[in-house]
Each structure stands twice: as structure tokens, then as C-alpha cells.
Design a protein around this motif. Structure first.
Motif, mmCIF file in Angstrom:
data_model
loop_
_atom_site.group_PDB
_atom_site.id
_atom_site.type_symbol
_atom_site.label_atom_id
_atom_site.label_comp_id
_atom_site.label_asym_id
_atom_site.label_seq_id
_atom_site.Cartn_x
_atom_site.Cartn_y
_atom_site.Cartn_z
ATOM 1 N N THR A 195 -0.269 -3.280 1.154
ATOM 2 C CA THR A 195 -0.548 -2.386 2.236
ATOM 3 C C THR A 195 -1.024 -1.072 1.849
ATOM 4 O O THR A 195 -1.853 -0.376 2.253
ATOM 5 N N ALA A 196 -0.266 -0.561 0.806
ATOM 6 C CA ALA A 196 -0.913 0.952 0.348
ATOM 7 C C ALA A 196 -2.220 0.767 -0.377
ATOM 8 O O ALA A 196 -3.037 1.670 0.038
ATOM 9 N N ALA B 194 -4.514 -1.472 0.455
ATOM 10 C CA ALA B 194 -5.736 -1.219 1.512
ATOM 11 C C ALA B 194 -5.941 -0.064 2.450
ATOM 12 O O ALA B 194 -6.905 0.243 2.730
ATOM 13 N N MET B 195 -4.723 0.615 2.814
ATOM 14 C CA MET B 195 -4.884 1.944 3.270
ATOM 15 C C MET B 195 -5.737 2.898 2.462
ATOM 16 O O MET B 195 -6.798 3.630 2.870
ATOM 17 N N VAL B 196 -5.499 2.886 1.005
ATOM 18 C CA VAL B 196 -6.146 3.965 0.158
ATOM 19 C C VAL B 196 -7.505 3.557 0.187
ATOM 20 O O VAL B 196 -8.692 4.282 0.201
ATOM 21 N N THR C 212 -9.501 1.862 2.442
ATOM 22 C CA THR C 212 -9.963 1.999 3.620
ATOM 23 C C THR C 212 -10.480 3.658 3.687
ATOM 24 O O THR C 212 -11.529 3.815 4.144
ATOM 25 N N GLN C 213 -9.469 4.355 3.326
ATOM 26 C CA GLN C 213 -9.454 5.984 3.533
ATOM 27 C C GLN C 213 -10.726 6.168 2.807
ATOM 28 O O GLN C 213 -11.636 7.133 3.170
ATOM 29 N N LEU D 190 -14.134 4.924 3.905
ATOM 30 C CA LEU D 190 -14.590 6.032 5.431
ATOM 31 C C LEU D 190 -15.077 7.258 4.931
ATOM 32 O O LEU D 190 -16.050 7.919 5.722
ATOM 33 N N VAL E 108 -5.646 8.625 11.587
ATOM 34 C CA VAL E 108 -5.685 7.681 10.392
ATOM 35 C C VAL E 108 -5.662 6.498 11.064
ATOM 36 O O VAL E 108 -5.222 5.318 10.480
ATOM 37 N N VAL F 84 -7.856 4.006 11.713
ATOM 38 C CA VAL F 84 -8.548 2.538 11.124
ATOM 39 C C VAL F 84 -8.030 2.405 9.849
ATOM 40 O O VAL F 84 -7.443 1.074 9.668
ATOM 41 N N PRO F 85 -7.592 3.376 8.840
ATOM 42 C CA PRO F 85 -7.069 2.723 7.790
ATOM 43 C C PRO F 85 -5.485 2.205 8.092
ATOM 44 O O PRO F 85 -5.350 1.269 7.317
ATOM 45 N N VAL F 86 -4.911 2.756 9.177
ATOM 46 C CA VAL F 86 -3.730 2.083 9.275
ATOM 47 C C VAL F 86 -3.742 0.671 9.841
ATOM 48 O O VAL F 86 -2.926 -0.243 9.510
ATOM 49 N N SER G 83 1.807 9.644 3.892
ATOM 50 C CA SER G 83 1.318 8.812 5.184
ATOM 51 C C SER G 83 1.192 7.353 4.430
ATOM 52 O O SER G 83 1.434 6.367 5.085
ATOM 53 N N VAL G 84 0.497 7.242 3.474
ATOM 54 C CA VAL G 84 0.369 6.005 2.735
ATOM 55 C C VAL G 84 1.594 5.237 2.370
ATOM 56 O O VAL G 84 1.817 3.929 2.442
#
Lengths: 122, 247
Positions: free
Chosen positions: A103-104, A106-108, A110-111, A114, B100, B102-104, B188-189
Motif C-alpha cells: 500500500t505504501a 503504491a502510494m509513493v 503514484t505520487q 504524478l 491526494v 489519485v495516489p490514495v 499521509s502515506v
């Protein structure tokens, strides 16, 4: 009175959720549908009623109490847990760590993706 | 004489819902007090302590789970409205989420699928029965929703309830160390990962670290409850289709 109002609204949403799930044969639990409906109507209304806030706080601050009756049901499955303790323990520990890391990650990722795209655009 | 009186009272009480209900509340309050007294040590999670104490009591007095549940069902019933109530913190955090979004969403989808699939596959690889694998699948979701999902896909809801609580405790114990070793410092992550993997118990731990991590964890818990109840039945159907006879 506030708590009573709030809990009544929550029960009405749950009831509507249960009816919709059964009517359309949806694969999600009725209360989850109720949660979605309440969320959508809060977005439309733009505010939370104080009575509902009181009821929600009351219920959610002792959320863990509510798991106990079901958890005691474990006594019925004692022999299953004893028989399968190794796969259960490994699945819980490994899968929790994997889920957190995935999860972490994937979020990093994607950020970053972007941010890079924005950098290219700008 | 006194003994027969006591026996009579016990016979009366054990047939009334009052006993199961009161025992549940007393066990929880005592377990909670013990937890606070030991500096909120996650190993003394009040849910686990209360469940073990109640099981011990029921075994010692020879009371059946059915008898106990006749009273405890009044507490159990509140899981439904509590699930609906999760919409309120979700709504209150919604503005923070937009930045946030989209990343979420990506993290959530990957986390939910990896969480369910990895627990089924690991349990299967080490020889767990199909019912146990299915009971494990929703382990990262908050208990009221997880029990509904477990029932839906053919697991055992009360086994799921226990596995959910243990998962939350594991998440709260390993979270900070795992994030440190992966060099993830953004709250947040960390919050999103904690909420997806370890629901409410992880969220309680996240609030101890920072309010922002707690808010994101609570948000992730509500969203993943919803995402899991939508995707898990499909995932299970798909696993059944690719390997017939396994689940």
C-alpha cells in the motif's frame, strides 16, 4: 434526545441499505451500503447534524467492545485454530507486513509518477 | 442450604439474557482498565483480554456459547449502526483526501487486493482448510464489515472477528518499524498503509504517532472496508475459477 435522534438516523440508513442490497442482490453487506448512502447524503447536505455526530462518536469510541460477542465465538472453533495455528499465524504476520509495504509503495510510486508528469507538463 | 440457593440463582441467571450482556460489558471495562494501567501495551489489547477472560469463564461454568450469545447479541447488534456511522469521519476527512485522491485510490486498490490474495495464498501454501483461508481473506477490514464479508464468501464470521483483532494488533506492533526500514516518512502515506492493513486498531496506534497519520488511517480504514466488500467476492470467484477445487 440527541443520541436517540442520531441512532435512529443510523438505523434508518442501515435498514435502507439492507433493503437495497437484497433487492438488487448486491455482494456487499447491508450496513456498508448504508454507510455509502449516508456518506453521499452528507456530501449533498454539506454538514453533519450534531445529533448524528453525538451518536456516531458514542458508537465509534467503543467500537472494539462490539467485536467481543463474536470473538467469544472462537470457543466453538478452538480445535480448528489449534489444528491450523501455523498457517493462520504465518498468513496473519506475513500478509499484514506485505499489505502495508504494498500500500505504501503504491502510494509513493503514484505520487512520484504524478509529480514527474506535472514537471514535464510545466 | 446456602449452596442450593446459589444454585437456584445461577440456574435462573444462566437462562436470562442479563448475564451474557453484563458479563460482556464488565469484561471489557476491566480489560480496558488493565490496558491503560500497562501504558497501552498493544499486547494487552482489551478485546483479546476480554475475549479470553469470557471464554475461560464460560468454560469453567459449563455455559454454552449459545446461552452467552442470547445476552451478548444486544452488543453484537450495534455493529450494524457502527458501520453506517463510519461515513461521518469519512466525510469529515474528505477535504484532506481530495488533494491526494489519485495516489490514495491506487494505493487502496493495490492494498486491498494484495492483502486478501496474500492471506489466502499463504494460508493455502501452509495447508489451511478452505474455510480458514476464506475466514482470513477479509482480516485487514474493520470487524463489523469483515464479518459480513466472511459470511458472504463462505468463511466463518466469528473466526474472522478474532483474526481481524489479531491482525490489527500485529499491524500496530510492526507498523512503525516497517515504515522506518522502508524509509517512508510521509505521515499521509504511513496513515493510509496503516489503515488499509490494520483497520481501527492500527488507526488508534497511528493517532499516537501524529494526528495527521491518524486521520489518514481512519480514512483508509473506511474506504478499504468499502473497497474490500466490493472486490473480495469477485477475487474469490476468480481464484475459484482459475484453480477449481481449491477453495
Amino acid at each position: 434526545m440527541q443520541f436517540l435522534n442520531g441512532i435512529t438516523i443510523l438505523l434508518v440508513y442501515q435498514l435502507v441499505g439492507e433493503v437495497i442490497v437484497r433487492l438488487f442482490d448486491l455482494p456487499i453487506p447491508g450496513p456498508v451500503m448504508g454507510m455509502l448512502l449516508l456518506f453521499l447524503s452528507l456530501l449533498l447536505r454539506g454538514k453533519v447534524d450534531p445529533s448524528m455526530d453525538t451518536a456516531a462518536r458514542g458508537l465509534l469510541s467503543h467500537l472494539s467492545l462490539l467485536f467481543i460477542p463474536a470473538g467469544v465465538g472462537m470457543m466453538v472453533y478452538f480445535s480448528r485454530i489449534l489444528d491450523e495455528w501455523l498457517p493462520i499465524a504465518l498468513a496473519l504476520v506475513l500478509s499484514t507486513a506485505i499489505t502495508m509495504a504494498a500500500t505504501a509503495g503504491a502510494m509513493v510510486a503514484t505520487q512520484r509518477l504524478l509529480a514527474r508528469k506535472e514537471g514535464n507538463d510545466g | 442450604m446456602a449452596e442450593t440457593d446459589l444454585t437456584r440463582i445461577w440456574v435462573y441467571l444462566s437462562a436470562s439474557p442479563l448475564l451474557g450482556l453484563t458479563l460482556t460489558l464488565v469484561a471489557y471495562l476491566l480489560a480496558h482498565r488493565l490496558y491503560l494501567r500497562c501504558n497501552s501495551n498493544p499486547l494487552l489489547n482489551p478485546v483479546i483480554t476480554a475475549i479470553l477472560a469470557l471464554i475461560l469463564f464460560l468454560k469453567l461454568t459449563g455455559t454454552s456459547y449459545q446461552t452467552y450469545f442470547d445476552g451478548a447479541q444486544f452488543v453484537h447488534f450495534l455493529l450494524g449502526p457502527a458501520t453506517v456511522a463510519l461515513a461521518i469521519p469519512l466525510y469529515q476527512q474528505f477535504s484532506r483526501l481530495r488533494a491526494v485522491l489519485v495516489p490514495v485510490i491506487v494505493a487502496l486498490l493495490i492494498g486491498v487486493i494484495v492483502g486478501a490474495a496474500s492471506s489466502i495464498i499463504i494460508a493455502w501454501a501452509f495447508g489451511a482448510s478452505p474455510e480458514t483461508q476464506l475466514s482470513l481473506a477479509p482480516k485487514s477490514v474493520t470487524a463489523p464489515v469483515a464479518m459480513g464479508i466472511s459470511d458472504e464468501i463462505g468463511g466463518i464470521p466469528s473466526l474472522t472477528a478474532v483474526l481481524v483483532v489479531v491482525t490489527g494488533i500485529i499491524g500496530a506492533l510492526i507498523g512503525t518499524r516497517l515504515f522506518a526500514s522502508l524509509r517512508i516518512r510521509d505521515d499521509s502515506v504511513r496513515g493510509i498503509a496503516m489503515g488499509v492493513a490494520a483497520h481501527g486498531i492500527g488507526t488508534a496506534r497511528a493517532f499516537q504517532i501524529s494526528p495527521m497519520m491518524g486521520a489518514f488511517s481512519g480514512l483508509a480504514m473506511a474506504l478499504s472496508a468499502f473497497a474490500t466488500s466490493v472486490f473480495l467476492p469477485w477475487l474469490v470467484d476468480w481464484l475459484r475459477a482459475v484453480s477449481p477445487g481449491w477453495l
